[in-house]
Design a protein around this motif. Structure first.
Motif, PDB file in Angstrom:
ATOM      1  N   GLN A 269       0.729  -1.156  -0.013  1.00  0.00           N
ATOM      2  CA  GLN A 269       0.049   0.034   0.029  1.00  0.00           C
ATOM      3  C   GLN A 269       0.839   1.283   0.019  1.00  0.00           C
ATOM      4  O   GLN A 269       0.326   2.202  -0.661  1.00  0.00           O
ATOM      5  CB  GLN A 269      -1.011   0.007   1.243  1.00  0.00           C
ATOM      6  N   LEU A 270       1.996   1.350   0.622  1.00  0.00           N
ATOM      7  CA  LEU A 270       3.125   2.518   0.875  1.00  0.00           C
ATOM      8  C   LEU A 270       3.587   2.644  -0.683  1.00  0.00           C
ATOM      9  O   LEU A 270       3.730   3.618  -1.177  1.00  0.00           O
ATOM     10  CB  LEU A 270       4.000   2.236   1.892  1.00  0.00           C
ATOM     11  N   ARG A 271       3.960   1.290  -1.051  1.00  0.00           N
ATOM     12  CA  ARG A 271       4.877   1.335  -2.428  1.00  0.00           C
ATOM     13  C   ARG A 271       4.196   1.750  -3.419  1.00  0.00           C
ATOM     14  O   ARG A 271       4.509   2.067  -4.774  1.00  0.00           O
ATOM     15  CB  ARG A 271       5.396  -0.015  -2.438  1.00  0.00           C
ATOM     16  N   ALA A 272       2.706   1.630  -3.443  1.00  0.00           N
ATOM     17  CA  ALA A 272       2.010   1.936  -4.703  1.00  0.00           C
ATOM     18  C   ALA A 272       2.008   3.732  -4.932  1.00  0.00           C
ATOM     19  O   ALA A 272       1.602   4.121  -6.007  1.00  0.00           O
ATOM     20  CB  ALA A 272       0.618   1.410  -4.206  1.00  0.00           C
ATOM     21  N   ARG A 273       2.362   4.317  -3.614  1.00  0.00           N
ATOM     22  CA  ARG A 273       2.310   5.790  -3.767  1.00  0.00           C
ATOM     23  C   ARG A 273       3.673   6.426  -3.559  1.00  0.00           C
ATOM     24  O   ARG A 273       3.675   7.750  -4.002  1.00  0.00           O
ATOM     25  CB  ARG A 273       1.229   6.388  -2.969  1.00  0.00           C
ATOM     26  N   HIS A 274       4.544   5.581  -3.057  1.00  0.00           N
ATOM     27  CA  HIS A 274       6.009   6.249  -2.685  1.00  0.00           C
ATOM     28  C   HIS A 274       7.050   5.227  -2.896  1.00  0.00           C
ATOM     29  O   HIS A 274       6.737   4.030  -3.234  1.00  0.00           O
ATOM     30  CB  HIS A 274       5.974   6.750  -1.166  1.00  0.00           C
ATOM     31  N   ASP A 275       8.269   5.873  -2.862  1.00  0.00           N
ATOM     32  CA  ASP A 275       9.487   4.957  -3.013  1.00  0.00           C
ATOM     33  C   ASP A 275       9.852   4.324  -1.775  1.00  0.00           C
ATOM     34  O   ASP A 275       9.877   5.066  -0.679  1.00  0.00           O
ATOM     35  CB  ASP A 275      10.561   5.814  -3.476  1.00  0.00           C
ATOM     36  N   VAL A 276       9.694   2.925  -1.792  1.00  0.00           N
ATOM     37  CA  VAL A 276       9.773   2.504  -0.365  1.00  0.00           C
ATOM     38  C   VAL A 276      10.929   1.610  -0.319  1.00  0.00           C
ATOM     39  O   VAL A 276      11.283   0.487  -1.263  1.00  0.00           O
ATOM     40  CB  VAL A 276       8.685   1.294  -0.091  1.00  0.00           C
ATOM     41  N   LEU A 277      11.796   1.588   0.665  1.00  0.00           N
ATOM     42  CA  LEU A 277      12.879   0.559   1.156  1.00  0.00           C
ATOM     43  C   LEU A 277      12.197  -0.271   2.267  1.00  0.00           C
ATOM     44  O   LEU A 277      11.951   0.138   3.314  1.00  0.00           O
ATOM     45  CB  LEU A 277      14.163   1.180   1.594  1.00  0.00           C
ATOM     46  N   TYR A 278      12.122  -1.546   2.015  1.00  0.00           N
ATOM     47  CA  TYR A 278      11.501  -2.422   2.993  1.00  0.00           C
ATOM     48  C   TYR A 278      12.644  -3.598   3.371  1.00  0.00           C
ATOM     49  O   TYR A 278      12.775  -4.231   2.355  1.00  0.00           O
ATOM     50  CB  TYR A 278      10.146  -3.079   2.735  1.00  0.00           C
ATOM     51  N   ASP A 279      13.390  -3.429   4.415  1.00  0.00           N
ATOM     52  CA  ASP A 279      14.097  -4.293   4.847  1.00  0.00           C
ATOM     53  C   ASP A 279      14.145  -4.755   6.205  1.00  0.00           C
ATOM     54  O   ASP A 279      14.449  -4.025   7.261  1.00  0.00           O
ATOM     55  CB  ASP A 279      15.602  -4.053   4.397  1.00  0.00           C
ATOM     56  N   PRO A 280      13.401  -5.975   6.662  1.00  0.00           N
ATOM     57  CA  PRO A 280      13.352  -6.426   8.236  1.00  0.00           C
ATOM     58  C   PRO A 280      14.263  -6.469   8.902  1.00  0.00           C
ATOM     59  O   PRO A 280      14.569  -6.428   9.979  1.00  0.00           O
ATOM     60  CB  PRO A 280      12.276  -7.525   7.939  1.00  0.00           C
ATOM     61  N   LEU A 281      15.606  -6.530   8.335  1.00  0.00           N
ATOM     62  CA  LEU A 281      16.839  -6.835   8.909  1.00  0.00           C
ATOM     63  C   LEU A 281      17.548  -5.412   8.793  1.00  0.00           C
ATOM     64  O   LEU A 281      18.822  -5.413   9.311  1.00  0.00           O
ATOM     65  CB  LEU A 281      17.536  -7.658   8.276  1.00  0.00           C
ATOM     66  N   LEU A 282      17.036  -4.378   8.415  1.00  0.00           N
ATOM     67  CA  LEU A 282      17.910  -3.246   8.312  1.00  0.00           C
ATOM     68  C   LEU A 282      18.338  -2.766   9.754  1.00  0.00           C
ATOM     69  O   LEU A 282      19.491  -2.196   9.946  1.00  0.00           O
ATOM     70  CB  LEU A 282      17.296  -2.137   7.609  1.00  0.00           C
ATOM     71  N   VAL A 283      17.562  -3.067  10.684  1.00  0.00           N
ATOM     72  CA  VAL A 283      17.912  -2.438  11.917  1.00  0.00           C
ATOM     73  C   VAL A 283      19.052  -3.242  12.684  1.00  0.00           C
ATOM     74  O   VAL A 283      19.716  -2.676  13.608  1.00  0.00           O
ATOM     75  CB  VAL A 283      16.594  -3.040  13.099  1.00  0.00           C
ATOM     76  N   ASP A 284      19.612  -4.210  11.887  1.00  0.00           N
ATOM     77  CA  ASP A 284      20.731  -4.829  12.469  1.00  0.00           C
ATOM     78  C   ASP A 284      22.085  -4.349  11.683  1.00  0.00           C
ATOM     79  O   ASP A 284      22.994  -5.046  11.750  1.00  0.00           O
ATOM     80  CB  ASP A 284      20.441  -6.439  12.550  1.00  0.00           C
TER      81      ASP A 284
END
Length: 308
Positions: free
Chosen positions: A17-32
């Motif tokens: 839903q976010l990606r449909a309107r914006h540029d999204v970086l989704y990485d559940p491991l980015l916190v590490d």
């Protein structure tokens, strides 16, 4: 089109839903991955986190163009809220979206720990028959649940507990005894010490702030009823873990369910070895399939609104 950085796990459909309107970086491991997280933060117009991403200090300073921080949960102790707001960043928690998941965890844990009979599978499968040893478990009906903190999650927990026959009392430093939350829920308002000393099950529902850090220390744990059960789904720094473990080993407490810890992830800890009737879970009381969906879509909607 804005840049949204999501540093921990989120429902994939909400991400879409976010990606449909914006540029999204989704990485559940980015916190590490601290170096990459810092680099990505510089270009973020919005950041979405859970409880492990520390939005403070260097990371906060790196979020130079960020307008909104979406929190996939309700606790804000990992976010420097005044620092964010001073930079014009809105901080949006998922208030109420995971309340049912936490409330069910509390009541289910109370039932498991009071009964004390659900760790016998291996023994029974191996041909043992510990019927006498497991025949003195306690029923939850008629027992007193004491809530420390009586916000939305505490109130829902009280409703579920009363539904299985528990009496409920609660303490909340922000609510006086005439507050309608008590009368509407059939819950008795009590002082902190009374809740701790008179309850068969004590459940924590307060944020980690200066006034609650170490709230359940060794003295207060020692003042709990003999055989009482403690459930902590709030924050680890509220409870003295060593004193809790000692109370379990001595038999003073009848059990504990601990979902949150002073340091997370919990490293191998000598505190909790040789403790009977202890349930440890990795900060998941508020995370279920359903609550993750509710939390994720609520934050997606709020982030989109803030960016519009």
């Amino acid at each position: 089109m804005a840049r949204i950085v999501i540093t921990e796990f989120m429902d994939e459909r909400a991400v879409a839903q976010l990606r449909a309107r914006h540029d999204v970086l989704y990485d559940p491991l980015l916190v590490d991955d601290a170096p990459r997280l810092m680099a990505e933060a510089a270009a973020a117009d919005a950041v979405v986190v859970r409880n492990r991403t520390q939005v403070r200090g260097e990371l906060l300073a790196a979020l130079g163009r960020c307008k909104v921080v979406g929190r996939l949960g309700v606790g804000l102790d990992n976010i420097d809220v005044p620092g964010c707001e001073s930079r014009g960043m809105a901080v949006i928690p998922a208030t109420g979206a995971n309340a049912l998941s936490v409330a069910e965890y509390v009541v289910a844990s109370a039932m498991l720990l009071l009964r004390g009979a659900y760790a016998s599978t291996a023994a029974v499968a191996a041909g043992q028959w510990p019927r006498n040893a497991l025949s003195s478990g306690r029923e939850v009906g008629g027992k007193t649940l004491g809530l420390i903190g009586f916000g939305s999650i505490g109130q829902l927990t009280a409703r579920l507990a009363r539904g299985v026959g528990m009496e409920v009392c609660a303490f909340d430093a922000m609510l006086d005894q005439d507050h309608p939350a008590f009368t509407q829920s059939g819950v008795r308002c009590a002082g902190l010490d009374e809740v701790i000393t008179m309850s068969d099950v004590v459940s924590l529902h307060v944020p980690l702030v200066d006034s609650t850090r170490g709230l359940l220390d060794g003295a207060r744990i020692a003042s709990m009823k003999h055989g009482a059960v403690l459930v902590n789904t709030a924050r680890g720094g509220i409870v003295d873990e060593a004193a809790l473990a000692a109370a379990l080993r001595s038999g003073h407490l009848g059990g504990a369910a601990i979902d949150v810890f002073g340091a997370e992830p919990l490293v191998a800890s000598p505190h909790f070895t040789n403790c009977s009737n202890l349930l440890l879970t990795p900060h998941i009381a508020g995370v279920s399939a359903e609550s993750n969906e509710r939390v994720s879509f609520l934050i997606a909607d709020k982030v989109l609104e803030a960016l519009s």
